[in-house]
Design an enzyme around this catalytic site. Sequence first.
Site, PDB file in Angstrom:
ATOM      1  N   GLN A  76      14.496  16.024 -55.239  1.00  0.00           N
ATOM      2  CA  GLN A  76      14.969  16.901 -56.145  1.00  0.00           C
ATOM      3  C   GLN A  76      14.810  18.286 -55.773  1.00  0.00           C
ATOM      4  O   GLN A  76      14.296  19.108 -56.776  1.00  0.00           O
ATOM      5  CB  GLN A  76      14.469  16.629 -57.538  1.00  0.00           C
ATOM      6  CG  GLN A  76      14.759  15.741 -58.249  1.00  0.00           C
ATOM      7  CD  GLN A  76      16.259  15.770 -58.876  1.00  0.00           C
ATOM      8  OE1 GLN A  76      16.640  17.013 -59.146  1.00  0.00           O
ATOM      9  NE2 GLN A  76      16.987  14.630 -59.448  1.00  0.00           N
ATOM     10  N   SER A  77      15.066  18.651 -54.294  1.00  0.00           N
ATOM     11  CA  SER A  77      14.621  20.098 -53.958  1.00  0.00           C
ATOM     12  C   SER A  77      15.351  21.229 -54.574  1.00  0.00           C
ATOM     13  O   SER A  77      16.591  21.419 -54.529  1.00  0.00           O
ATOM     14  CB  SER A  77      14.670  19.950 -52.609  1.00  0.00           C
ATOM     15  OG  SER A  77      14.541  21.282 -51.888  1.00  0.00           O
TER      16      SER A  77
END
Length: 333
Positions: A76-77
Site C-alpha cells: 500500500q505504498s
Amino acid sequence: MNFTKFPRRNYLQGPTPIEAMPQLSKALGGDVNLFVKRDDLLPGAAGGNKTRKLEFCIADALENGADAIITCGAVQSNHCRLTASWSAKEGLECHLLLEERVKGSYNIEASGNNFLFELLNVRTTKVVEGGSDMMGEMEKKAEELKAAGKTPYIIPGGASNPIGATGYALCAEETMTQINEMRLKIDTIVVPSGSAGTHAGMIVGMTGINGNIPILGMNVSRTKEVQEEIVYKLAIETAERLEVKGGLDRSSVVCYGDYVGPGYSLPTDSMVEAVKLFAMNEAILLDPVYSGKTAAGLIDQVRKGTFAKGANVLFLHTGGSPALYSYLDTFRQ
Ligand SMILES: *Cc1c(COP(=O)(O)O)cnc(C)c1O
C-alpha cells in the site's frame, strides 16, 4: 543552502501551510501547543511527502534521458502512488515492485493506494516476498526494459537517497522562513522516520540553516538503534551533497522506537486513537502506517510531560490518507 545547482522539477505550489491545532492541544490537557505542517496537502494524486523528494529524483531521471521509472515499496505504498502520479504527469512509464512485508497482505483487488496504482496507469507490477533484495529485483527489471529499447531509471524505496532527501532539507528551510514570518517560536519538530529521507533531510536542512530546532523522529518499522544509524548515514551523505559545513552532530539524530507496535503497517491501539483524535478535533486525516503512529508517539510524549509547559511543537504531516480506506475493519472494531 543553494538548491539551484541540482536538477529540479516544479511540483510544489509554494509552501505548505502551518496551522495551529487548538482543539487537539486542549483535548490533550492544554499544556503543549500543537501545530501541524500540512505536507499531506502537497500536489500529486492524494498528496504526501514523496512529492518533495520526487521533484529532485524525477528531474535527475529526465536529466539522464529516462523514459521509464522503476521503483519499489510496500503493497500500500504512498511512495509508489506518488511516483506513478508524477511519472504520469511527465509522460514516463512507471513500473512497480511491491514487497509483501506482511505475509499474505497483497490483494490485487485491494482499495487504497493499490487501486490508485491502477488508475495512475502503472505499466507493470511485480509482487515479491518480504525481505527480498529490492534493488536487485529493480535492476533485473531495468535490464528487461533496456532489452526492450527503453531507458529506465531506478528510484530507491521511499526516494530515500541523498537526491530525494534534498527535498526535505529544502523543507526545513521553508519551515524556518514560515515560522520567522509568523513570529512563531517552535521548540521541537516531530517527523516520521521510515525509509529515512524525510527525517535525514530535515536534520541536514536544519543544520544547514543553523536553525537549532530539535527534530524528533518516530519510527514506523525499526528499533531506535537501527533506525538512528540509517538516518545518520543518509544525513551525512545528504550533507555532503549540499555542502553543509562543519558536519553533522550524531546527537542531532534522535528516534523513538516505542510506537511501531507488532511491526511495519500493523495497527496499534495508540495509532487508532491518534487517527480518531486528529479527525474529531482538527478534521485532519492521518494514515495507519506512518502519520498515525507518529502522531501516537507525539500524543504519548505530550501526556508523559516530555515537552515543557507552554512548549510549541510542530508535527510534520506527511500524508498517506488513501491507506485509511484499506483499514476500515481496524477502525470499526
Ligand atoms: C513514506 C512516508 C513516510 C516516511 O517518510 P520516509 O522519508 O520514508 O522516512 C511518512 N509518511 C507517509 C505518509 C509516507 O508515505
